[in-house]
Motif scaffolding. Structure first.
Motif, PDB file in Angstrom:
ATOM      1  N   TYR A  20     -36.597 -10.556  40.445  1.00 23.75           N
ATOM      2  CA  TYR A  20     -36.274 -10.524  39.016  1.00 23.75           C
ATOM      3  C   TYR A  20     -36.105  -9.081  38.564  1.00 23.75           C
ATOM      4  O   TYR A  20     -37.080  -8.339  38.454  1.00 23.75           O
ATOM      5  CB  TYR A  20     -37.366 -11.222  38.215  1.00 23.75           C
ATOM      6  N   LYS A  21     -34.875  -8.699  38.261  1.00 22.38           N
ATOM      7  CA  LYS A  21     -34.602  -7.287  37.989  1.00 22.38           C
ATOM      8  C   LYS A  21     -35.229  -6.802  36.688  1.00 22.38           C
ATOM      9  O   LYS A  21     -35.385  -5.595  36.496  1.00 22.38           O
ATOM     10  CB  LYS A  21     -33.099  -7.025  37.977  1.00 22.38           C
ATOM     11  N   ALA A  22     -35.597  -7.712  35.797  1.00 27.60           N
ATOM     12  CA  ALA A  22     -36.201  -7.282  34.539  1.00 27.60           C
ATOM     13  C   ALA A  22     -37.636  -6.807  34.707  1.00 27.60           C
ATOM     14  O   ALA A  22     -38.149  -6.067  33.851  1.00 27.60           O
ATOM     15  CB  ALA A  22     -36.169  -8.429  33.529  1.00 27.60           C
ATOM     16  N   LEU A  23     -38.309  -7.207  35.777  1.00 21.42           N
ATOM     17  CA  LEU A  23     -39.741  -6.949  35.895  1.00 21.42           C
ATOM     18  C   LEU A  23     -40.047  -5.509  36.292  1.00 21.42           C
ATOM     19  O   LEU A  23     -39.271  -4.866  37.007  1.00 21.42           O
ATOM     20  CB  LEU A  23     -40.355  -7.878  36.939  1.00 21.42           C
ATOM     21  N   PRO A  24     -41.181  -4.995  35.844  1.00 21.40           N
ATOM     22  CA  PRO A  24     -41.621  -3.683  36.325  1.00 21.40           C
ATOM     23  C   PRO A  24     -41.830  -3.695  37.840  1.00 21.40           C
ATOM     24  O   PRO A  24     -42.137  -4.733  38.433  1.00 21.40           O
ATOM     25  CB  PRO A  24     -42.951  -3.471  35.588  1.00 21.40           C
ATOM     26  N   PRO A  39     -48.857  -7.344  28.700  1.00 22.41           N
ATOM     27  CA  PRO A  39     -47.846  -6.319  28.934  1.00 22.41           C
ATOM     28  C   PRO A  39     -47.174  -5.870  27.639  1.00 22.41           C
ATOM     29  O   PRO A  39     -47.080  -6.640  26.677  1.00 22.41           O
ATOM     30  CB  PRO A  39     -46.846  -7.020  29.863  1.00 22.41           C
ATOM     31  N   VAL A  40     -46.713  -4.641  27.641  1.00 23.12           N
ATOM     32  CA  VAL A  40     -45.980  -4.086  26.500  1.00 23.12           C
ATOM     33  C   VAL A  40     -44.624  -3.613  26.991  1.00 23.12           C
ATOM     34  O   VAL A  40     -44.394  -3.407  28.188  1.00 23.12           O
ATOM     35  CB  VAL A  40     -46.745  -2.933  25.823  1.00 23.12           C
ATOM     36  N   LEU A  41     -43.723  -3.422  26.052  1.00 22.70           N
ATOM     37  CA  LEU A  41     -42.347  -3.106  26.392  1.00 22.70           C
ATOM     38  C   LEU A  41     -42.235  -1.819  27.203  1.00 22.70           C
ATOM     39  O   LEU A  41     -41.395  -1.708  28.114  1.00 22.70           O
ATOM     40  CB  LEU A  41     -41.527  -3.006  25.107  1.00 22.70           C
ATOM     41  N   ALA A  42     -43.073  -0.856  26.910  1.00 23.64           N
ATOM     42  CA  ALA A  42     -43.009   0.419  27.629  1.00 23.64           C
ATOM     43  C   ALA A  42     -43.355   0.275  29.107  1.00 23.64           C
ATOM     44  O   ALA A  42     -43.061   1.183  29.900  1.00 23.64           O
ATOM     45  CB  ALA A  42     -43.943   1.432  26.973  1.00 23.64           C
ATOM     46  N   ASP A  43     -43.960  -0.851  29.511  1.00 22.73           N
ATOM     47  CA  ASP A  43     -44.267  -1.085  30.922  1.00 22.73           C
ATOM     48  C   ASP A  43     -43.013  -1.381  31.740  1.00 22.73           C
ATOM     49  O   ASP A  43     -43.042  -1.278  32.969  1.00 22.73           O
ATOM     50  CB  ASP A  43     -45.220  -2.279  31.080  1.00 22.73           C
ATOM     51  N   PHE A  44     -41.932  -1.772  31.061  1.00 27.70           N
ATOM     52  CA  PHE A  44     -40.734  -2.228  31.749  1.00 27.70           C
ATOM     53  C   PHE A  44     -39.761  -1.076  31.981  1.00 27.70           C
ATOM     54  O   PHE A  44     -39.674  -0.144  31.189  1.00 27.70           O
ATOM     55  CB  PHE A  44     -40.038  -3.325  30.937  1.00 27.70           C
ATOM     56  N   GLY A  45     -39.010  -1.199  33.062  1.00 31.53           N
ATOM     57  CA  GLY A  45     -38.010  -0.195  33.364  1.00 31.53           C
ATOM     58  C   GLY A  45     -36.685  -0.491  32.680  1.00 31.53           C
ATOM     59  O   GLY A  45     -36.586  -1.367  31.822  1.00 31.53           O
ATOM     60  N   LEU A  48     -32.508  -3.128  30.793  1.00 29.86           N
ATOM     61  CA  LEU A  48     -33.320  -4.270  30.382  1.00 29.86           C
ATOM     62  C   LEU A  48     -32.654  -4.988  29.212  1.00 29.86           C
ATOM     63  O   LEU A  48     -32.059  -4.351  28.335  1.00 29.86           O
ATOM     64  CB  LEU A  48     -34.711  -3.791  29.961  1.00 29.86           C
ATOM     65  N   LEU A  49     -32.772  -6.306  29.224  1.00 28.85           N
ATOM     66  CA  LEU A  49     -32.410  -7.131  28.069  1.00 28.85           C
ATOM     67  C   LEU A  49     -33.678  -7.763  27.536  1.00 28.85           C
ATOM     68  O   LEU A  49     -34.487  -8.287  28.316  1.00 28.85           O
ATOM     69  CB  LEU A  49     -31.423  -8.229  28.474  1.00 28.85           C
ATOM     70  N   THR A  50     -33.884  -7.719  26.218  1.00 27.43           N
ATOM     71  CA  THR A  50     -35.034  -8.368  25.609  1.00 27.43           C
ATOM     72  C   THR A  50     -34.572  -9.304  24.497  1.00 27.43           C
ATOM     73  O   THR A  50     -33.482  -9.144  23.929  1.00 27.43           O
ATOM     74  CB  THR A  50     -36.032  -7.354  25.021  1.00 27.43           C
ATOM     75  N   LEU A  51     -35.425 -10.259  24.175  1.00 22.69           N
ATOM     76  CA  LEU A  51     -35.194 -11.170  23.068  1.00 22.69           C
ATOM     77  C   LEU A  51     -36.373 -11.103  22.118  1.00 22.69           C
ATOM     78  O   LEU A  51     -37.533 -11.159  22.549  1.00 22.69           O
ATOM     79  CB  LEU A  51     -35.032 -12.610  23.566  1.00 22.69           C
ATOM     80  N   ASP A  52     -36.081 -10.990  20.829  1.00 19.59           N
ATOM     81  CA  ASP A  52     -37.109 -10.931  19.800  1.00 19.59           C
ATOM     82  C   ASP A  52     -37.555 -12.354  19.463  1.00 19.59           C
ATOM     83  O   ASP A  52     -36.777 -13.146  18.916  1.00 19.59           O
ATOM     84  CB  ASP A  52     -36.543 -10.227  18.561  1.00 19.59           C
ATOM     85  N   ASP A  53     -38.795 -12.680  19.770  1.00 17.54           N
ATOM     86  CA  ASP A  53     -39.289 -14.035  19.610  1.00 17.54           C
ATOM     87  C   ASP A  53     -39.315 -14.469  18.153  1.00 17.54           C
ATOM     88  O   ASP A  53     -39.000 -15.619  17.828  1.00 17.54           O
ATOM     89  CB  ASP A  53     -40.692 -14.152  20.225  1.00 17.54           C
ATOM     90  N   THR A  54     -39.663 -13.571  17.260  1.00 18.86           N
ATOM     91  CA  THR A  54     -39.711 -13.907  15.833  1.00 18.86           C
ATOM     92  C   THR A  54     -38.322 -14.202  15.301  1.00 18.86           C
ATOM     93  O   THR A  54     -38.129 -15.131  14.498  1.00 18.86           O
ATOM     94  CB  THR A  54     -40.350 -12.762  15.038  1.00 18.86           C
ATOM     95  N   ASP A 394     -42.525  -9.386  20.728  1.00 15.07           N
ATOM     96  CA  ASP A 394     -42.942  -9.407  19.330  1.00 15.07           C
ATOM     97  C   ASP A 394     -43.381  -7.986  19.022  1.00 15.07           C
ATOM     98  O   ASP A 394     -44.500  -7.588  19.346  1.00 15.07           O
ATOM     99  CB  ASP A 394     -44.082 -10.395  19.120  1.00 15.07           C
ATOM    100  N   GLY A 395     -42.479  -7.213  18.428  1.00 14.31           N
ATOM    101  CA  GLY A 395     -42.733  -5.778  18.314  1.00 14.31           C
ATOM    102  C   GLY A 395     -42.688  -5.164  19.705  1.00 14.31           C
ATOM    103  O   GLY A 395     -41.741  -5.356  20.460  1.00 14.31           O
ATOM    104  N   ASP A 396     -43.734  -4.455  20.073  1.00 16.96           N
ATOM    105  CA  ASP A 396     -43.813  -3.865  21.409  1.00 16.96           C
ATOM    106  C   ASP A 396     -44.499  -4.773  22.415  1.00 16.96           C
ATOM    107  O   ASP A 396     -44.499  -4.490  23.618  1.00 16.96           O
ATOM    108  CB  ASP A 396     -44.563  -2.524  21.342  1.00 16.96           C
ATOM    109  N   ALA A 397     -45.106  -5.868  21.954  1.00 18.28           N
ATOM    110  CA  ALA A 397     -45.817  -6.775  22.854  1.00 18.28           C
ATOM    111  C   ALA A 397     -44.842  -7.723  23.539  1.00 18.28           C
ATOM    112  O   ALA A 397     -43.940  -8.284  22.894  1.00 18.28           O
ATOM    113  CB  ALA A 397     -46.859  -7.577  22.085  1.00 18.28           C
ATOM    114  N   VAL A 398     -45.016  -7.920  24.830  1.00 16.63           N
ATOM    115  CA  VAL A 398     -44.231  -8.897  25.575  1.00 16.63           C
ATOM    116  C   VAL A 398     -45.016 -10.208  25.570  1.00 16.63           C
ATOM    117  O   VAL A 398     -46.100 -10.296  26.161  1.00 16.63           O
ATOM    118  CB  VAL A 398     -43.969  -8.416  27.012  1.00 16.63           C
ATOM    119  N   VAL A 399     -44.480 -11.211  24.891  1.00  9.37           N
ATOM    120  CA  VAL A 399     -45.214 -12.456  24.666  1.00  9.37           C
ATOM    121  C   VAL A 399     -44.705 -13.606  25.526  1.00  9.37           C
ATOM    122  O   VAL A 399     -45.267 -14.700  25.509  1.00  9.37           O
ATOM    123  CB  VAL A 399     -45.160 -12.857  23.177  1.00  9.37           C
TER     124      VAL A 399
END
Length: 406
Positions: A20-24, A39-45, A48-54, A394-399
């Motif tokens: 999984y290329k998204a993972l640290p 985990p927090v967003l800064a942990d990831f390389g 990256l593509l992210t989705l805002d859960d809210t 959710d913000g910087d948190a990976v949920v």
């Protein structure tokens, strides 16, 4: 309609590793175990593509409420995300089923127990028809609907399905010159409808169309072209004799669904919208064309993240994301800010190559090698297919870690 909750839950037990290329780097264990560590967003390389859960929850709720108030049925197009976890959230919010575009996507839906599916296309593959016949005969709770647009397609389907205990429901598809699939006129449409009614293995259950082929923006000319097509769809509906007490009338992507309701809403049918991109929305094509541009809008949920790997010229930065990571077919990414440095005023993406993004910046900009840039993206359909695992934030948190199946 349902989806297998246990199979969705089982995704949290999937093992994580280098695939999984998204993972640290170095992540192992399971999805559940990884998320339990906070985990927090800064942990990831990067890339990256992210989705805002809210934002996703807001969009699902907004569309479900609007459809309910408009008195229409929602079968969101699952091909946008190919993420059963998001399909579950849409179904729980009131969606009647899930729409898909081809046989491989349909197989994913059945693997997760989706019990009502519309295939927004003709199914003419003999092996696929044999499979769908078995699915219908073995599962009385499975409801399936697909499209036809020619007498020949009716003949192919009927030959493959002959003797089935459950006739397959089909919608006649209306097209127009310059559009995609679909019959090109009323006389041809009536002939195809007659062929369906004469086929023992098929049942004429409704009328289908796609208005998005006739407009690509919110200009008066595009809106008028879309309306003309929808009025043609309404006129044809009155000429057809359906084989069900509640025929289905389906149209509606994520751009002109308000016009679909305005033109088709008063007809004696179950009006089914197939909108799909709304769940993620974007910072490009759909932002400019969505009926919810004013009032309470959809929120863009997807963002691309890329790292500056070169500053070879004062006004140029090269980022480590490219065509294999970010969508580019409906507009280039829009740089928004650099982590820890704030907004990137005046910066713009000028090109996206296979593995690089060209970012034009003010020569005096302090953007440096190693800085991480967040970008708004256009067109969720061609963003999600590049990632098999997408962090939900959710913000910087990976949920969450959203699994896709393209």
């Amino acid at each position: 309609m349902s989806i297998d909750a246990e199979k969705i839950k089982a995704l949290r037990d999937e093992p994580l590793d280098w695939r999984y290329k998204a993972l640290p780097t170095g992540v192992t264990g399971t999805v559940a175990g990884f998320l339990a560590d906070g985990p927090v967003l800064a942990d990831f390389g990067t890339p990256l593509l992210t989705l805002d859960d809210t934002a996703i929850e807001h969009n699902i709720t907004l569309m479900a409420r609007w459809a309910a108030e408009a008195g229409v049925t929602l079968m969101p197009h699952g091909k946008t995300t190919m993420a059963p976890e998001l399909w579950r959230r849409q179904l729980e919010a009131g969606a009647w089923g899930i729409t898909l575009a081809n046989l491989p996507q349909l197989r994913v839906a059945r693997a997760f127990g989706v019990s009502r599916v519309m295939l927004a296309a003709a199914l003419l593959d003999p092996a696929g028809l044999a499979w769908i016949r078995r699915e219908l005969e073995e599962d009385p709770g499975f409801h399936f609907l697909c499209w036809v647009d020619s007498v020949r397609s009716v003949e192919i389907m009927d030959a493959a399905l002959r003797g089935t205990r459950r006739p397959v429901d089909v919608c006649l598809e209306l097209g127009a010159p310059g559009g995609r699939t679909g019959v090109r006129g009323a006389a041809e449409a009536v002939a195809v409808a007659d062929a369906v009614r004469a086929a023992p293995s098929l049942r004429l259950a409704g009328l289908a169309g796609y208005e998005g082929s006739y407009g690509h923006d919110a200009s008066p000319a595009s809106l008028a072209a879309v309306r003309r097509y929808l009025e043609g769809l309404a006129g044809l509906f009155g000429r057809l004799a359906f084989e069900t007490g509640e025929p289905i009338l389906t149209a509606g992507g994520s751009a002109y669904f308000d016009q679909v309701v305005d033109v088709l809403g008063g007809l004696p049918a179950r009006l089914v919208l197939r909108s799909g991109a709304y769940v993620i929305h974007d910072d490009g094509f759909y932002r400019e064309i969505s009926p919810f541009r004013t009032g309470v809008p959809f929120r863009p949920a997807m963002h691309g993240w890329a790292r500056v790997i070169s500053r070879p010229e004062p006004g140029l930065a090269l980022l480590d994301a490219g065509k294999r990571d970010l969508p580019f077919d409906e507009g280039l990414p829009e740089p928004q800010y650099a982590r820890g440095k704030g907004e990137l005023e005046g910066a713009r993406v000028t090109a996206v190559m296979d593995q690089h993004t060209y970012l034009a910046v003010d020569p005096a900009c302090d953007l440096a090698c190693g800085d991480v840039v967040r970008m708004g993206l256009s067109h969720p359909c061609t963003a999600m297919d590049k990632w098999d695992l997408v962090p939900l934030v959710d913000g910087d948190a990976v949920v969450g870690l959203l699994r896709t199946f393209f």
